[in-house]
Design a protein around this motif. Structure first.
Motif, PDB file in Angstrom:
ATOM      1  N   ILE A  35       0.829  -1.200   0.000  1.00  0.00           N
ATOM      2  CA  ILE A  35       0.000   0.000   0.000  1.00  0.00           C
ATOM      3  C   ILE A  35       0.865   1.252   0.000  1.00  0.00           C
ATOM      4  N   GLY A  37       0.112   5.591  -0.947  1.00  0.00           N
ATOM      5  CA  GLY A  37      -0.838   6.603  -1.382  1.00  0.00           C
ATOM      6  C   GLY A  37      -0.447   7.317  -2.663  1.00  0.00           C
ATOM      7  N   ARG A  42       3.836   3.968  -6.310  1.00  0.00           N
ATOM      8  CA  ARG A  42       3.293   2.658  -6.698  1.00  0.00           C
ATOM      9  C   ARG A  42       3.923   2.174  -7.997  1.00  0.00           C
ATOM     10  N   CYS A  76      -1.582  -1.398  -4.061  1.00  0.00           N
ATOM     11  CA  CYS A  76      -2.847  -0.687  -3.858  1.00  0.00           C
ATOM     12  C   CYS A  76      -2.618   0.729  -3.331  1.00  0.00           C
ATOM     13  N   GLU A  77      -3.607   1.580  -3.562  1.00  0.00           N
ATOM     14  CA  GLU A  77      -3.596   2.920  -2.982  1.00  0.00           C
ATOM     15  C   GLU A  77      -4.168   2.904  -1.569  1.00  0.00           C
ATOM     16  N   THR A  78      -5.112   1.991  -1.314  1.00  0.00           N
ATOM     17  CA  THR A  78      -5.776   1.903  -0.011  1.00  0.00           C
ATOM     18  C   THR A  78      -5.659   0.479   0.523  1.00  0.00           C
ATOM     19  N   CYS A  79      -6.209   0.262   1.697  1.00  0.00           N
ATOM     20  CA  CYS A  79      -6.159  -1.059   2.328  1.00  0.00           C
ATOM     21  C   CYS A  79      -7.228  -2.010   1.803  1.00  0.00           C
ATOM     22  N   ASP A  80      -7.942  -1.628   0.793  1.00  0.00           N
ATOM     23  CA  ASP A  80      -8.967  -2.470   0.186  1.00  0.00           C
ATOM     24  C   ASP A  80      -8.300  -3.363  -0.857  1.00  0.00           C
ATOM     25  N   ARG A  96      -2.097   3.517   8.770  1.00  0.00           N
ATOM     26  CA  ARG A  96      -3.521   3.660   8.474  1.00  0.00           C
ATOM     27  C   ARG A  96      -4.287   2.735   9.416  1.00  0.00           C
ATOM     28  N   GLU A  98      -7.138   1.441   9.077  1.00  0.00           N
ATOM     29  CA  GLU A  98      -7.799   0.354   8.358  1.00  0.00           C
ATOM     30  C   GLU A  98      -6.856  -0.818   8.060  1.00  0.00           C
TER      31      GLU A  98
END
Length: 146
Positions: A35, A37, A42, A76-80, A96, A98
């Motif tokens: 991850i 941001g 990335r 990923c950009e987020t934890c999803d 983060r 999350e």
């Protein structure tokens, strides 16, 4: 989350050390979410996974691209994480909340971000049932300090 590792890379950029951590985690059969941001970071991480250690093939993909759910390592950009990762590497050194949805989290940071990582470390001082580790890169190898 039952395990968190703080990884101090010293003067080495994250692109140089991520392949080492990713290889070790993949050898243990872990699915990863890396991850960050920043989109440029990335992209650098993706390139590094292909180029930094060419003999160590680390199959990976980017979140939002076709077949993301099949990737053993997803950037990923987020934890999803669509790939069902159980381990997250926070490659930009930013904690983060999350990230606690993963079984294991690695917070990767360099000397310049050491002070920013301290509050995250203290946040877990009293948490029971959590294995907390601190690692430092020394002479190209990770050494456990705590």
């Amino acid at each position: 989350m039952n395990r968190i590792g703080f990884y101090l890379s010293g003067q080495q950029p994250v692109e140089r050390v991520l392949p080492l951590l990713a290889k070790a985690a993949r050898q243990q059969g872990e699915r990863l979410a890396v991850i960050a941001g920043d989109a440029a970071l990335r992209e650098r991480l993706s390139r590094a996974l292909w180029e930094e250690r060419p003999a160590d093939f680390l199959a990976h993909g980017m979140a939002g691209e076709p077949h993301a759910e099949r990737q053993p390592l997803l950037i990923c950009e987020t934890c999803d994480a669509a790939n069902g990762a159980t381990t997250a590497i926070l490659a930009d050194g930013v904690w983060r909340e999350e990230a606690q949805s993963f079984a294991r989290v690695l917070l990767l940071f360099d000397d310049g971000a050491r002070e920013a990582a301290r509050p995250a470390w203290r946040n877990f001082d009293a948490r029971e049932g959590l294995e907390r580790e601190f690692w430092e890169l020394e002479n190209g190898k990770w050494t456990r300090k705590l």
